[in-house]
Design an enzyme around this catalytic site. Sequence first.
Site, PDB file in Angstrom:
ATOM      1  CG  ASP A   1     -53.395  36.324  18.853  1.00 45.63           C
ATOM      2  OD1 ASP A   1     -54.138  36.484  18.273  1.00 45.63           O
ATOM      3  OD2 ASP A   1     -52.328  35.666  19.139  1.00 45.63           O
TER       4      ASP A   1
ATOM      5  CG  HIS B   1     -61.658  28.137  14.347  1.00 47.98           C
ATOM      6  ND1 HIS B   1     -61.135  28.436  15.362  1.00 47.98           N
ATOM      7  CD2 HIS B   1     -60.627  28.788  13.394  1.00 47.98           C
ATOM      8  CE1 HIS B   1     -59.963  28.553  15.752  1.00 47.98           C
ATOM      9  NE2 HIS B   1     -59.623  28.993  14.331  1.00 47.98           N
TER      10      HIS B   1
ATOM     11  CD  GLU C   1     -56.463  30.043  16.071  1.00 45.77           C
ATOM     12  OE1 GLU C   1     -55.491  29.564  15.577  1.00 45.77           O
ATOM     13  OE2 GLU C   1     -57.458  30.353  15.738  1.00 45.77           O
TER      14      GLU C   1
ATOM     15  CE1 TYR D   1     -59.814  31.654  18.264  1.00 45.66           C
ATOM     16  CE2 TYR D   1     -59.998  34.141  18.092  1.00 45.66           C
ATOM     17  CZ  TYR D   1     -59.308  32.879  17.625  1.00 45.66           C
ATOM     18  OH  TYR D   1     -58.419  32.931  16.676  1.00 45.66           O
TER      19      TYR D   1
ATOM     20  CG  HIS E   1     -56.705  26.724  11.281  1.00 46.81           C
ATOM     21  ND1 HIS E   1     -55.856  26.503  12.066  1.00 46.81           N
ATOM     22  CD2 HIS E   1     -57.458  27.900  11.556  1.00 46.81           C
ATOM     23  CE1 HIS E   1     -55.758  27.702  13.087  1.00 46.81           C
ATOM     24  NE2 HIS E   1     -56.943  28.425  12.665  1.00 46.81           N
ATOM     25  CD  GLU E   2     -59.774  30.123   9.489  1.00 44.83           C
ATOM     26  OE1 GLU E   2     -60.952  30.321   9.970  1.00 44.83           O
ATOM     27  OE2 GLU E   2     -58.821  30.609   9.648  1.00 44.83           O
TER      28      GLU E   2
ATOM     29  CG  HIS F   1     -53.768  33.391  16.073  1.00 46.80           C
ATOM     30  ND1 HIS F   1     -54.522  34.354  16.670  1.00 46.80           N
ATOM     31  CD2 HIS F   1     -54.277  32.530  15.164  1.00 46.80           C
ATOM     32  CE1 HIS F   1     -55.570  34.207  15.795  1.00 46.80           C
ATOM     33  NE2 HIS F   1     -55.571  33.225  14.772  1.00 46.80           N
TER      34      HIS F   1
HETATM   35 ZN   LIG Z   1     -57.896  29.910  13.826  1.00 50.71          ZN
END
Ligand SMILES: [Zn+2]
Length: 340
Positions: free
Chosen positions: A254, A161, A181, A172, A157-158, A259
């Site tokens: 957020d 990005h 996301e 974002y 996931h990271e 998310h």
């Molecule tokens: Zn993320």
Amino acid sequence: MTAAVPICAIVPPYVLDRLAEAGHEPAVRSLALDTAHRAARLAAPPPAAGAPGLNRVISDAGHGQRLPGRTVRTEGHAPVTDASVNHAYDGLGDTFTLYSQVFGRDSIDGRGLRLDASVHYGRNYDNAFWNGRRMVFGDGDGQIFGDFTACVDVIGHELTHGVTQFTANLEYRDQPGALNESVSDVFGSLVKQYALHQSAADADWLIGAGLLAPGIQGVALRSMRAPGTAYDDPRLGKDPQPAHMRDYVDTTEDNGGVHINSGIPNHAFYLLATALGGQAWDRAGRIWYDALTGGGLSTTADFTAFARATVAAAKARYPDESSIADTVTASWAQVGVSPG
Ligand SMILES: [Zn+2]
């Protein structure tokens, strides 16, 4: 250009906020560190291209806050006694392997970017993040979260990005942020499925399975199969993700619910992958990858624009199988998005 890309940590701010408001000390300190990273991220220079191929460097921050820390394992060297180091090394490798073998991409920038990571960051730090240059992992506090190196999908996931940053560069916030996301969840899950040789039917479709400490009522941070059901716990609260546009959450928190509303495109991908059957990276994954990297998306793309891009990608990649593009359209329709 990279200055416009905010840092993404795997645990959303509303989860740590709730824990901090309840007086959970590790969450208070983790939030303070996250705020510092967001500021530091703005000053980070863009990563430099490396030599082609996989090249990992794992460092140990030694529970301090200075990065990178001491180098403890480099490419090609044998496992060490510290499991966190080896998990980080393997997770970076699994992510590189999916992108390389399935999508023909050389690291996250497509130009062999060296994959750096630091483990044991801070004390009881309840998060993990990609800061534009490296992956940073906390050990978790042991009460709410465990070791963040344990989940390969979190690593995937990271790092995704980073892939998004170098390709569609989706803003974002609001719907483009939720897509940013979601794309990270999609490819994070695919990294895990590819490493475990799972079919779409066998996969758990969870993000962060095993990350919650024993006693927490939940199975993961998010569920792509059933958004909104990953956890429901007195301390963590309830998973707020919708699975359909009729439940879209309008919020200023957020970054506009990046998310939260990511549950909608996440579920569309799950529906497509399971409808097509077989291995999710094989067709559904290629369609999503083509949409993300094909150059047809604006940085402010909303769900409808992304859905259109996936239908176009399906038609382009599978010109003789129109049923695939039809299945893409049907999957979006099931979550309330009409590609038109
Ligand atoms: Zn993320």
